[in-house]
Design a protein around this motif. Structure first.
Motif, PDB file in Angstrom:
ATOM      1  N   PHE A 248      -3.533  -3.167   3.123  1.00 59.27           N
ATOM      2  CA  PHE A 248      -2.200  -3.077   3.199  1.00 59.27           C
ATOM      3  C   PHE A 248      -1.297  -2.885   4.450  1.00 59.27           C
ATOM      4  O   PHE A 248      -2.102  -2.013   5.069  1.00 59.27           O
ATOM      5  CB  PHE A 248      -1.861  -2.081   2.150  1.00 59.27           C
ATOM      6  N   PHE A 249      -0.611  -3.133   4.256  1.00 62.81           N
ATOM      7  CA  PHE A 249       1.016  -2.918   5.433  1.00 62.81           C
ATOM      8  C   PHE A 249       1.653  -1.829   4.558  1.00 62.81           C
ATOM      9  O   PHE A 249       2.351  -2.730   3.291  1.00 62.81           O
ATOM     10  CB  PHE A 249       0.668  -3.819   6.481  1.00 62.81           C
ATOM     11  N   GLY A 250       2.319  -1.474   5.516  1.00 67.27           N
ATOM     12  CA  GLY A 250       3.533  -0.082   5.198  1.00 67.27           C
ATOM     13  C   GLY A 250       4.232   0.267   6.101  1.00 67.27           C
ATOM     14  O   GLY A 250       4.007  -0.328   7.285  1.00 67.27           O
ATOM     15  N   PHE A 251       5.115   1.079   5.618  1.00 65.64           N
ATOM     16  CA  PHE A 251       6.019   1.829   6.607  1.00 65.64           C
ATOM     17  C   PHE A 251       5.899   2.810   5.902  1.00 65.64           C
ATOM     18  O   PHE A 251       5.958   3.877   5.084  1.00 65.64           O
ATOM     19  CB  PHE A 251       7.410   1.157   6.358  1.00 65.64           C
ATOM     20  N   ASP A 252       5.998   3.592   6.976  1.00 69.13           N
ATOM     21  CA  ASP A 252       5.658   5.437   6.451  1.00 69.13           C
ATOM     22  C   ASP A 252       7.211   6.307   6.620  1.00 69.13           C
ATOM     23  O   ASP A 252       8.058   5.601   6.508  1.00 69.13           O
ATOM     24  CB  ASP A 252       5.006   6.315   7.806  1.00 69.13           C
ATOM     25  N   LEU A 253       7.491   8.039   6.415  1.00 70.09           N
ATOM     26  CA  LEU A 253       8.440   8.192   5.606  1.00 70.09           C
ATOM     27  C   LEU A 253       9.397   7.930   7.027  1.00 70.09           C
ATOM     28  O   LEU A 253      10.968   7.725   7.036  1.00 70.09           O
ATOM     29  CB  LEU A 253       8.996   9.553   5.402  1.00 70.09           C
ATOM     30  N   SER A 255       9.891   5.360   9.182  1.00 75.21           N
ATOM     31  CA  SER A 255       9.668   4.200   8.937  1.00 75.21           C
ATOM     32  C   SER A 255       8.960   3.255  10.231  1.00 75.21           C
ATOM     33  O   SER A 255       9.277   2.054  10.472  1.00 75.21           O
ATOM     34  CB  SER A 255      11.418   3.200   9.476  1.00 75.21           C
ATOM     35  N   SER A 256       8.014   4.297  10.590  1.00 72.08           N
ATOM     36  CA  SER A 256       6.791   3.567  11.636  1.00 72.08           C
ATOM     37  C   SER A 256       5.824   2.405  10.789  1.00 72.08           C
ATOM     38  O   SER A 256       5.240   3.275   9.354  1.00 72.08           O
ATOM     39  CB  SER A 256       5.865   4.856  12.008  1.00 72.08           C
ATOM     40  N   PRO A 257       5.098   2.026  11.307  1.00 72.99           N
ATOM     41  CA  PRO A 257       4.319   0.688  10.407  1.00 72.99           C
ATOM     42  C   PRO A 257       2.600   1.570  10.644  1.00 72.99           C
ATOM     43  O   PRO A 257       2.820   1.554  11.341  1.00 72.99           O
ATOM     44  CB  PRO A 257       4.822  -0.139  11.197  1.00 72.99           C
ATOM     45  N   TYR A 258       2.316   1.160   9.941  1.00 66.85           N
ATOM     46  CA  TYR A 258       0.848   1.671   9.170  1.00 66.85           C
ATOM     47  C   TYR A 258       0.315   0.564   8.485  1.00 66.85           C
ATOM     48  O   TYR A 258       0.704  -0.397   7.793  1.00 66.85           O
ATOM     49  CB  TYR A 258       0.901   3.047   9.418  1.00 66.85           C
ATOM     50  N   ALA A 259      -1.242   0.893   8.850  1.00 66.61           N
ATOM     51  CA  ALA A 259      -1.921  -0.206   7.495  1.00 66.61           C
ATOM     52  C   ALA A 259      -3.153   0.898   7.215  1.00 66.61           C
ATOM     53  O   ALA A 259      -3.367   1.815   7.261  1.00 66.61           O
ATOM     54  CB  ALA A 259      -2.647  -1.474   8.530  1.00 66.61           C
ATOM     55  N   THR A 271     -19.043   9.134  -5.925  1.00 70.36           N
ATOM     56  CA  THR A 271     -19.319   8.154  -6.337  1.00 70.36           C
ATOM     57  C   THR A 271     -17.997   7.762  -7.303  1.00 70.36           C
ATOM     58  O   THR A 271     -17.369   7.903  -8.311  1.00 70.36           O
ATOM     59  CB  THR A 271     -21.156   7.972  -7.511  1.00 70.36           C
ATOM     60  N   GLY A 272     -17.815   5.689  -6.780  1.00 73.46           N
ATOM     61  CA  GLY A 272     -16.692   5.548  -7.905  1.00 73.46           C
ATOM     62  C   GLY A 272     -15.367   5.457  -7.329  1.00 73.46           C
ATOM     63  O   GLY A 272     -14.326   5.616  -7.509  1.00 73.46           O
ATOM     64  N   GLU A 273     -15.406   6.286  -5.997  1.00 70.53           N
ATOM     65  CA  GLU A 273     -14.056   6.545  -5.259  1.00 70.53           C
ATOM     66  C   GLU A 273     -13.766   5.689  -4.074  1.00 70.53           C
ATOM     67  O   GLU A 273     -14.391   5.342  -3.454  1.00 70.53           O
ATOM     68  CB  GLU A 273     -14.190   8.413  -4.500  1.00 70.53           C
ATOM     69  N   ILE A 274     -12.870   5.071  -3.993  1.00 70.94           N
ATOM     70  CA  ILE A 274     -12.061   4.576  -2.989  1.00 70.94           C
ATOM     71  C   ILE A 274     -11.159   5.763  -2.107  1.00 70.94           C
ATOM     72  O   ILE A 274     -10.914   6.107  -2.099  1.00 70.94           O
ATOM     73  CB  ILE A 274     -10.871   4.035  -3.109  1.00 70.94           C
ATOM     74  N   GLN A 275     -12.276   5.174  -0.300  1.00 66.94           N
ATOM     75  CA  GLN A 275     -11.621   6.443   0.091  1.00 66.94           C
ATOM     76  C   GLN A 275     -10.866   5.443   0.987  1.00 66.94           C
ATOM     77  O   GLN A 275     -10.768   4.584   1.503  1.00 66.94           O
ATOM     78  CB  GLN A 275     -12.226   6.324   0.950  1.00 66.94           C
ATOM     79  N   SER A 276     -10.016   5.861   1.444  1.00 67.74           N
ATOM     80  CA  SER A 276      -7.972   5.301   2.627  1.00 67.74           C
ATOM     81  C   SER A 276      -8.527   5.370   3.658  1.00 67.74           C
ATOM     82  O   SER A 276      -8.450   6.792   3.970  1.00 67.74           O
ATOM     83  CB  SER A 276      -7.017   5.009   2.199  1.00 67.74           C
ATOM     84  N   VAL A 277      -8.539   4.709   3.895  1.00 65.94           N
ATOM     85  CA  VAL A 277      -8.643   4.584   6.178  1.00 65.94           C
ATOM     86  C   VAL A 277      -7.029   4.306   6.882  1.00 65.94           C
ATOM     87  O   VAL A 277      -6.870   3.171   6.699  1.00 65.94           O
ATOM     88  CB  VAL A 277      -9.267   4.151   6.713  1.00 65.94           C
ATOM     89  N   PHE A 278      -6.138   5.707   7.223  1.00 65.84           N
ATOM     90  CA  PHE A 278      -4.772   4.903   7.905  1.00 65.84           C
ATOM     91  C   PHE A 278      -4.944   4.742   8.951  1.00 65.84           C
ATOM     92  O   PHE A 278      -5.459   5.113   9.565  1.00 65.84           O
ATOM     93  CB  PHE A 278      -4.020   6.320   7.210  1.00 65.84           C
ATOM     94  N   LEU A 279      -4.296   3.543  10.227  1.00 68.51           N
ATOM     95  CA  LEU A 279      -4.719   2.851  10.960  1.00 68.51           C
ATOM     96  C   LEU A 279      -2.636   2.735  11.746  1.00 68.51           C
ATOM     97  O   LEU A 279      -1.918   2.854  10.984  1.00 68.51           O
ATOM     98  CB  LEU A 279      -5.053   1.636  11.538  1.00 68.51           C
ATOM     99  N   ASN A 280      -2.652   3.520  13.090  1.00 69.99           N
ATOM    100  CA  ASN A 280      -1.073   3.294  13.389  1.00 69.99           C
ATOM    101  C   ASN A 280      -1.255   2.745  14.853  1.00 69.99           C
ATOM    102  O   ASN A 280      -2.435   2.220  14.735  1.00 69.99           O
ATOM    103  CB  ASN A 280      -0.657   5.111  13.591  1.00 69.99           C
ATOM    104  N   GLU A 281      -0.315   2.219  15.292  1.00 71.44           N
ATOM    105  CA  GLU A 281       0.748   1.453  16.215  1.00 71.44           C
ATOM    106  C   GLU A 281      -0.008   2.740  17.452  1.00 71.44           C
ATOM    107  O   GLU A 281       0.082   3.398  17.350  1.00 71.44           O
ATOM    108  CB  GLU A 281       1.562   1.516  16.419  1.00 71.44           C
TER     109      GLU A 281
END
Length: 395
Positions: A248-253, A255-259, A271-281
């Motif tokens: 997913f692509f979005g913008f933080d507070l 207004s900087s883009p991140y994925a 087990t069963g947990e979705i782990q999110s990795v955040f990427l920035n410019e």
């Protein structure tokens, strides 16, 4: 906050023709199968004792529970294969494989760790016996694999606490004997290496584009390389591996883009947990740009692997770890880094952020580590020590 799924181009294609063959086995007891299936499909000649009442419903429930008890059966498959290789080398009868005795598993552990060199007393009596030495930690994982195999096949665990104590005593002795010849820890991937990769890889080629996206995301996302790759093309499973729909692509507070990459099954997750990795410019090495470029060069369905490429027939293929690392290492060696880099992206990303004086707590949270201790995720602290320690007396 806006979240947009990674864009993809719908395509129509026929499923690729793939092979179902695995490692060749000389016994009907070990049919060719994926590593994840070995502890369930590889059997012994001895019938196991009953573990439930003789009722088809209960037996079916027990079988479902048996297969759902383990998450990472691929690593167990590797250990089980090594155990059978040992048995072949030393001509152990099939009837002794399952259940395995303490004497056999103790011997297996000793062989797995032994690393005889020319002139060693062991080498003088081994003759042509092959050795494939691993660390003590890996040998213990091998024993865990054999234990899981026993339980999955209906047998009791083969080793008692006193057996483990005896084996650990021997492994500790071998570790002391081999301690002086340990290989140095692999260094981390650096920004200079990332720049060399980008300068060498052809970013309009599907295979190269995929590798560049993997490298950038693994580094800046402090990800294990196994989280951006698969062990083999046949091993890809949408419920365990990243797909295009997991991005997913979005913008933080600000207004900087991140994925955001939602890992459906991470090594550090429950087990069963979705782990999110955040990427920035990240300037010219930006992982967000690599993901956009990957979507353009390798258009795919949302259910296809995120890190995938298109072969000459037009089939979408997940990137296998060994293929990606071979390409990466060939480039780095050509640029003068004459060593092998395997699990260095996660450690390199952590080193980079700490060198930039990012708070260790932020690195810890972002990288999903269990500890704040530097030695947990910094192999080459000397490369960044000046950022933290230099000129402290002048402050």
């Amino acid at each position: 906050m806006l979240h947009c799924p990674l864009p993809f181009v719908p395509i129509t294609r026929t499923p690729p023709v793939t092979s179902t063959s695995a490692d060749v086995s000389s016994s009907h007891l070990r049919p060719p199968c994926k590593a994840t299936e070995r502890i369930f499909l590889w059997r012994g000649v001895n019938p196991p004792p009953l573990s439930t009442i003789d009722n088809p419903v209960i037996r079916h429930i027990a079988d479902l529970a048996n297969r759902a008890s383990l998450r990472d059966t691929a690593s167990y498959g590797a250990g089980l294969r090594k155990f059978h290789l040992f048995c072949n080398i030393f001509s152990i009868p099939e009837s002794d494989h399952l259940p395995a005795s303490f004497e056999l598993l103790h011997s297996f552990a000793l062989w797995a760790v032994s690393d005889p060199e020319p002139g060693d007393s062991i080498r003088s009596i081994t003759g042509n016996i092959p050795f494939e030495p691993v660390s003590v930690g890996v040998a213990r994982k091998y024993l865990s694999a054999v234990r899981a195999w026993h339980i999955a096949q209906g047998w009791h665990p083969p080793l008692s606490d006193s057996h483990h104590s005896h084996i650990n005593w021997s492994l500790r002795g071998l570790e002391n004997l081999h301690g002086g010849r340990r290989k140095p820890l692999r260094p981390p991937i650096t920004l200079a290496m990332l720049m060399a990769l980008k300068a060498t890889l052809i970013l309009s080629d599907p295979f190269n584009t995929c590798i560049w996206a993997m490298a950038s995301c693994a580094f800046f996302g402090m990800m294990c390389f196994g989280e951006v790759s698969v062990t083999s093309r046949m091993a890809f499973t949408p419920s365990k591996h990243l797909t295009r729909a997991h991005t997913f692509f979005g913008f933080d507070l600000r207004s900087s883009p991140y994925a955001r990459l939602d890992l459906p099954s991470a090594k550090t997750a429950c087990t069963g947990e979705i782990q999110s990795v955040f990427l920035n410019e990240q300037g010219n090495l930006c992982p967000l740009a690599t993901l956009h470029n990957l979507a353009r060069v390798v258009p795919a369905l949302s259910s296809d692997p995120l890190f995938s490429w298109r072969d000459s027939r037009g089939d979408i293929l997940p990137m296998a770890k060994v293929c990606a690392l071979e390409r990466i290492n060939s480039i780095l060696m050509a640029w003068g880094w004459g060593m092998t880099f395997r699990h260095s992206f996660r450690i390199g990303g952590a080193s980079f952020y700490l060198a930039k004086k990012v708070e260790p707590e932020i690195v810890w949270i972002t990288g999903h580590w269990k500890s704040l201790a530097y030695e947990t995720y910094i192999h080459a602290f000397e490369q960044i020590s000046s950022q933290h320690l230099a000129n402290a007396a002048s402050l």
